[in-house]
Design an enzyme around this catalytic site. Structure first.
Site, PDB file in Angstrom:
ATOM      1  N   GLU A   1      39.350 -37.057  79.331  1.00 52.88           N
ATOM      2  CA  GLU A   1      38.658 -35.748  79.306  1.00 52.88           C
ATOM      3  C   GLU A   1      39.193 -34.586  80.306  1.00 52.88           C
ATOM      4  O   GLU A   1      39.531 -33.635  79.841  1.00 52.88           O
ATOM      5  CB  GLU A   1      36.968 -35.462  79.650  1.00 52.88           C
ATOM      6  CG  GLU A   1      36.488 -34.194  79.597  1.00 52.88           C
ATOM      7  CD  GLU A   1      36.083 -33.526  78.576  1.00 52.88           C
ATOM      8  OE1 GLU A   1      35.630 -32.607  78.492  1.00 52.88           O
ATOM      9  OE2 GLU A   1      36.543 -34.348  77.297  1.00 52.88           O
TER      10      GLU A   1
ATOM     11  N   THR B   1      38.265 -21.313  65.971  1.00 51.91           N
ATOM     12  CA  THR B   1      38.377 -22.174  67.024  1.00 51.91           C
ATOM     13  C   THR B   1      37.649 -23.366  66.734  1.00 51.91           C
ATOM     14  O   THR B   1      37.393 -24.216  67.522  1.00 51.91           O
ATOM     15  CB  THR B   1      37.938 -21.323  68.339  1.00 51.91           C
ATOM     16  OG1 THR B   1      38.074 -22.216  69.420  1.00 51.91           O
ATOM     17  CG2 THR B   1      36.500 -21.009  68.366  1.00 51.91           C
TER      18      THR B   1
END
Length: 528
Positions: free
Chosen positions: A383, A519
């Site tokens: 991450e 997006t």
């Protein structure tokens, strides 16, 4: 006899002429159909061609076995959700429990509909559409509504399905005209309920909307107490990233309804990714030159102020170009999975604006994100990670603190700050743009490596789950369950699986010369 009649009679004596004429007529007919109505790779709608020219010669054909594997993943995702959590926003993929934190309207259903459509999963799409038009009341929710998340997931998902229907991608036998119009009606209801978000002194939307009072409100998580004990909000508005990610969705809703109000609400909010994409969606808009200029300035600034290469270690000599952050005059040498999207956006703009330096920058950033996948035990990137910048470790804000981090840096040139994986799409999204824009086969191979890794480590009984630590590989089922996080956001269906599938699909499907991706990975038609 009229002039020319005798010459035409020679066709009877030579039937080959007739067959050639008929063949030519068919070619012209289908060329007209594909270029006007279909997904022809020719004749981009505006500006320079974006997709690689070589696809015209057939090199972008479908990889059927791999595309089929992605479809199977989508089916597993959909049907486990259908059986155990239908109508809820999300399913918890390890336990099978439900989660409602996106308004309680079935975010997974709405968000995944455009993916179902382009994969031609008609049975699943019909179920999703029926829920959208019959099972959702967008005027009611028990929670404050996040206009950013709701716009990109719900509003974007609905108007994308309508655009796909209008383009003939979705057959009328799957969604009737009546159902199509009902989807638009639902989008209008939601768009109107989100309207108060933009009623703010700055024009930037409030971070939350209270649907009961029809007012924009601050984020309650920012609540503090003043000296008199009354609540006060330190930051009652939101940053430009969240504020600007609505201009495409609202622009398409205005086009579908012939009502400019939705687009007018969003024009004051700018966000760099969408500055480029709105120029593709509406090239004739009067603000397009300003959007292009601002986007180009942002890319130059990113390259000059945020990008840095890692310093080689004693055992790892290769250097990669990562994207850091700035906090006033402080350089922060960390990058997140979310930032991997920038590579694809820069590639898209480089192709559209014909800037080879942007293409080179985008490719370098893709390669860096790929490295974070290829060098972990799970073949999945973390991450968040950090690196020692090439210009000297003394200038680095973040340094490896544990023995594990020091070992990771020595072996791979970066170390994990947050080793989890949340099924995020940004790396795969950039691989999609890199493949479609350059035609280089390695991007397809990198995508396949990532998909196999996710299939191996993230597949769960009730869908696909994130990982707690990508630096630890677990192969046994019991250990794998322990390694997984019991969460799966709707972007797994809307984006990650969509981009995987599009990389292996025929390159003419959802051509970048005809479609703009939001997006959240929803497709919108380019309209002159």
């Amino acid at each position: 006899m009229p002039p020319g009649f005798r010459r035409s009679s020679s066709w009877k004596r030579n039937p080959t002429h007739i067959f050639k004429f008929i063949a030519a007529a068919f070619v012209l007919f289908f060329y007209f159909i594909f270029t006007v109505f279909g997904e022809s790779p020719h004749a981009p709608r505006n500006g320079a061609r974006i997709q690689w020219d070589g696809f015209i010669n057939g090199t972008g054909v479908v990889d059927e076995p791999r595309a089929a594997r992605v479809v199977e993943a989508m089916k597993h995702t959909f049907w486990t959700y259908k059986e155990h959590a239908w109508g809820a926003d999300m399913i918890l993929p390890v336990s099978g429990h439900k989660s409602n934190k996106r308004g309680g309207w079935g975010a997974t259903i709405v968000d995944s509909a455009s993916t179902l459509a382009i994969m031609e999963l008609w049975e699943e799409l019909e179920l999703a559409v029926n829920h959208i038009i019959e099972g959702i009341d967008f005027t009611k929710t028990d929670d404050l509504v996040d206009p950013f998340e709701t716009t990109i997931r719900h509003l974007g998902g609905m108007v994308s399905v309508v655009d796909l229907w209008d383009a003939g991608i979705i057959p009328k036998k799957v969604i009737s005209r009546e159902k199509r119009d009902k989807i638009v009606k639902q989008a209008v209801i939601l768009g109107q309920k989100l309207g108060p978000a933009y009623d703010s002194p700055t024009g930037l939307p409030w971070p939350r909307v209270d649907f009961m009072t029809s007012k924009g409100v601050p984020d309650p998580r920012q609540e503090e107490l003043q000296e008199d004990g009354k609540p006060r909000y330190a930051h009652p508005t939101i940053g430009p990233a969240r504020a600007g990610s609505n201009i495409l969705e609202n622009r398409v809703l205005s086009r579908l309804t012939h009502n400019p109000i939705y687009f007018q609400n969003s024009t004051l909010a700018c966000y760099y990714e969408y500055l480029l994409k709105i120029t593709l969606l509406t090239p004739q808009d009067r603000y397009t030159p300003m959007y292009k200029k601002q986007w180009e300035r942002a890319v130059h600034s990113l390259r000059d102020n945020l990008a840095s290469r890692n310093r080689p270690s004693a055992t790892y000599m290769t250097q990669h170009l990562f994207l850091g952050k700035r906090d006033d005059d402080l350089d922060i040498n960390t990058q997140s999975q979310l930032a991997c999207f920038a590579a694809g956006n820069i590639l898209l703009g480089g192709a559209h604006l014909q800037k080879p330096s942007f293409i080179a920058l985008g490719k370098a950033l893709v390669e860096a994100c790929h490295h974070t996948y290829a060098s972990t035990p799970t073949s999945i990137g973390p991450e968040k990670w950090a690196w020692s910048p090439k210009f000297g470790v003394r200038d680095a804000t973040v340094t490896p603190e544990t023995e594990r981090q020091q070992a990771e840096w020595a072996n791979a040139g970066f170390w994990a700050i947050n080793p989890s994986f949340r099924l995020r799409p940004e790396y795969v999204e950039s691989l999609f743009y890199a493949w479609r824009i350059t035609g280089e086969a390695r991007y397809r191979e990198w995508a396949w490596d990532a998909f196999v890794a996710i299939e191996t480590h993230c597949k769960a009984r009730y869908g696909y789950a994130g990982l707690k630590d990508v630096m630890v590989a677990s192969s046994a089922d019991g250990a794998r369950d322990e390694a997984q996080m019991d969460e799966s956001e709707s972007f797994w269906h809307a984006e990650t699986l969509k981009y995987f599938w599009l990389i292996f699909a025929d390159s003419r499907v959802a051509s970048l010369d005809r479609w703009v991706f939001s997006t959240e990975g929803h497709l919108f038609r380019m309209i002159r």
